[in-house]
Design an enzyme around this catalytic site. Structure first.
Site, mmCIF file in Angstrom:
data_model
loop_
_atom_site.group_PDB
_atom_site.id
_atom_site.type_symbol
_atom_site.label_atom_id
_atom_site.label_comp_id
_atom_site.label_asym_id
_atom_site.label_seq_id
_atom_site.Cartn_x
_atom_site.Cartn_y
_atom_site.Cartn_z
ATOM 1 N N SER A 233 -6.736 -3.046 4.023
ATOM 2 C CA SER A 233 -7.239 -2.828 5.372
ATOM 3 C C SER A 233 -8.694 -3.318 5.469
ATOM 4 O O SER A 233 -8.954 -4.480 5.160
ATOM 5 C CB SER A 233 -7.099 -1.350 5.761
ATOM 6 O OG SER A 233 -7.287 -1.175 7.142
ATOM 7 N N ASP A 340 1.492 -6.014 11.744
ATOM 8 C CA ASP A 340 0.581 -5.019 11.169
ATOM 9 C C ASP A 340 0.258 -3.937 12.205
ATOM 10 O O ASP A 340 -0.163 -4.230 13.330
ATOM 11 C CB ASP A 340 -0.703 -5.703 10.705
ATOM 12 C CG ASP A 340 -1.608 -4.756 9.952
ATOM 13 O OD1 ASP A 340 -1.523 -4.697 8.728
ATOM 14 O OD2 ASP A 340 -2.402 -4.045 10.618
ATOM 15 N N HIS A 389 1.434 -1.003 7.507
ATOM 16 C CA HIS A 389 0.016 -1.281 7.248
ATOM 17 C C HIS A 389 -0.296 -0.855 5.817
ATOM 18 O O HIS A 389 0.038 0.253 5.402
ATOM 19 C CB HIS A 389 -0.875 -0.531 8.231
ATOM 20 C CG HIS A 389 -2.337 -0.873 8.108
ATOM 21 N ND1 HIS A 389 -2.833 -2.147 8.270
ATOM 22 C CD2 HIS A 389 -3.416 -0.093 7.802
ATOM 23 C CE1 HIS A 389 -4.142 -2.137 8.098
ATOM 24 N NE2 HIS A 389 -4.524 -0.910 7.798
#
Length: 506
Positions: A233, A340, A389
């Protein structure tokens, strides 16, 4: 007859594996002409970082002292094994340099599990969004203080996925030196600004990485062969922003033998147009470009020099993977879900409550197509058509496949290709210019071609965000407003056949 052996040890998490290869050869040759036996090639290729100690059993005949030295070396190599069996967690170390801090001025730090004998190091940058002005940072401090302060950090952390010490969960990196750097700078690992009497917060993400590397040099990193800078991330974007800086830092300090590589997971964001425009009032609803433009000024953010020169005055561009990647010198493997969840969130697509309507469905499909096009020229990548994610620290990371290849397998292939490249070119920098083709059966460029979320049958389990109940693929797609008739027509398929494929999870 002459009997020879090679003892190879792996400092394992649940047991120490001791493989003794005994080779019986022809009658004893003169000592001066003898050659040490080599273990079979498949064993030499297994886990990089294992230490080998050749044992010459004929040494006992003429030189007891030499034999005892070999036994002592073997015993020392086994000692870390027994120690690691008892302690698999990573331990917290706060930075000795107290001037490099988290947002609130508390000491930054890292968690480490050392693997004596291994020359491979994995440094993981944690993710967790960002804040970009006093209002959003104050709100973040109230609700997510652990991402801005070290005061409540636990003394140990347990590694999962690529940070796991279990070979069953992490087949190729389990024996590496593991380092997790917690995210407490809220600046996508870019800042270099200390807290002062005139500022509310410090933003020192880039300096935290630099200082951790400095400390690790005293713990064995100076003798490393490979340093993999990984992150998920915001940490994945942090890899893209810092991998060349780490390589240059080690080169400047004289450690040119360390091969620095990057692994960016779920950090390849697009500066695309939101589905529905909203004012930039908070982190979640603010468009990515606007948030980064505001943030880079607030943080005093740094970007790679080569990218800065390509975007003078608009350095915010370097926070987006497809713009910074072509400027990097270090090799980077990109892991990115085609759909995502964090990207959809900042694009104001919220998959809760009511089924999405046709406009949202079309936007989601187009997002996958856009992302696929930006990854076209990335040589080493893994991009499943799933709605999710982050991946590399998930316990299920081995289960996801693209075209029949898992992510750990793809990373191992990448490792091998870089090893081969280094033998040919002598360096792992300027990776774009000298690429040898991947070995047969060892693909590196893996991206799903199917057009909708979760059309890959190995995607993670989907759960209804309101009830928490598991959903089948067909239930999920109907929730998403999926039109079987229309999709079958677009794909040139019979609707019944498409429905059957979906019910089978294909």
């Amino acid at each position: 007859m002459q009997s020879r052996g090679v003892v190879r040890t792996w400092a394992g998490p649940s047991s120490c594996l001791l493989l003794l290869f005994i080779h019986m050869s022809s009658p004893v040759e003169p000592r001066s002409q003898s050659r040490r036996a080599q273990p079979p090639q498949e064993h030499r290729d297994r886990v990089g970082g294992g230490e080998s100690f050749p044992l010459d059993f004929t040494a006992v005949e003429g030189n007891m002292d030499n034999f005892m030295v070999q036994i002592k070396n073997l015993a020392q190599s086994l000692y870390p094994c027994s120690a690691q069996k008892l302690d698999q967690d990573m331990k917290l170390h706060l930075l000795k340099n107290a001037t490099v801090t988290c947002n609130d001025g508390s000491a930054a730090g890292y968690y480490i599990k050392e693997s004596k004998g291994s020359k491979r190091w994995l440094l993981f940058l944690e993710g967790g969004w960002y804040c970009f002005n006093k209002q959003t940072c104050d709100s973040r401090y109230e609700t997510m203080k652990r991402l801005m302060s070290s005061t409540k950090w636990p003394q140990t952390r347990t590694g999962t996925g690529i940070l796991s010490p279990q070979p069953e969960e992490n087949p190729h990196w389990w024996n590496a030196n593991m380092v997790l750097i917690p995210y407490c700078s809220s600046d996508v690992w870019s800042g270099a600004t200390p807290k002062t009497d005139h500022s509310d917060y410090a933003f020192m993400g880039s300096l935290i990485i630099k200082e951790v590397v400095n400390e690790l040099l005293t713990k064995g990193l100076d003798n490393a062969k490979v340093l993999l800078l990984a992150g998920s991330s915001a940490g994945g974007t942090g890899v893209l922003l810092n991998v060349d800086q780490v390589a240059e830092q080690l080169e400047t300090l004289g450690h040119r033998g360390v091969q620095v590589r990057g692994l960016a997971d779920s950090g390849w964001f697009l500066d695309n147009k939101q589905y529905k425009f909203t004012d930039c009032l908070d982190t979640i609803s603010c468009a990515p470009t606007e948030a980064i433009k505001r943030g880079i000024r607030y943080w005093g953010g740094l970007v790679p020099e080569s990218c800065r020169q390509a975007h003078v005055g608009e350095e915010w561009n370097c926070f987006f993977g497809y713009k910074v990647f072509p400027t990097l010198k270090s090799p980077v493997f990109v892991v990115q879900w085609l759909f995502d969840e964090a990207q959809l969130t900042v694009d104001n697509i919220h998959l809760t409550g009511q089924p999405v309507h046709e406009g949202q469905w079309r936007y989601i499909q187009n997002l996958g197509q856009e992302l696929r096009s930006t990854l076209r020229d990335v040589p080493a990548m893994f991009s499943p058509a799933c709605l999710s994610h982050e991946l590399i620290t998930r316990t299920y990371w081995m289960d996801i496949q693209v075209k029949g290849t898992s992510l750990p397998r793809a990373l191992h292939c990448w490792d091998r290709s870089l090893h081969d490249n280094n033998h040919i070119n002598g360096s792992n920098r300027n990776h774009q210019k000298h690429q040898t083709p991947p070995a047969r059966g060892c693909p590196l460029h893996l991206i799903d071609s199917c057009p909708w979320p979760h059309c890959n049958p190995s995607c993670p389990t989907i759960r209804d965000q309101l009830t928490g109940q598991e959903m089948s693929v067909i239930q999920f797609l109907k929730h998403m407003g999926f039109d079987v008739q229309k999709m079958a027509q677009q794909q040139g398929m019979d609707p019944k056949k498409l429905l059957g494929m979906l019910n089978n999870g294909s």
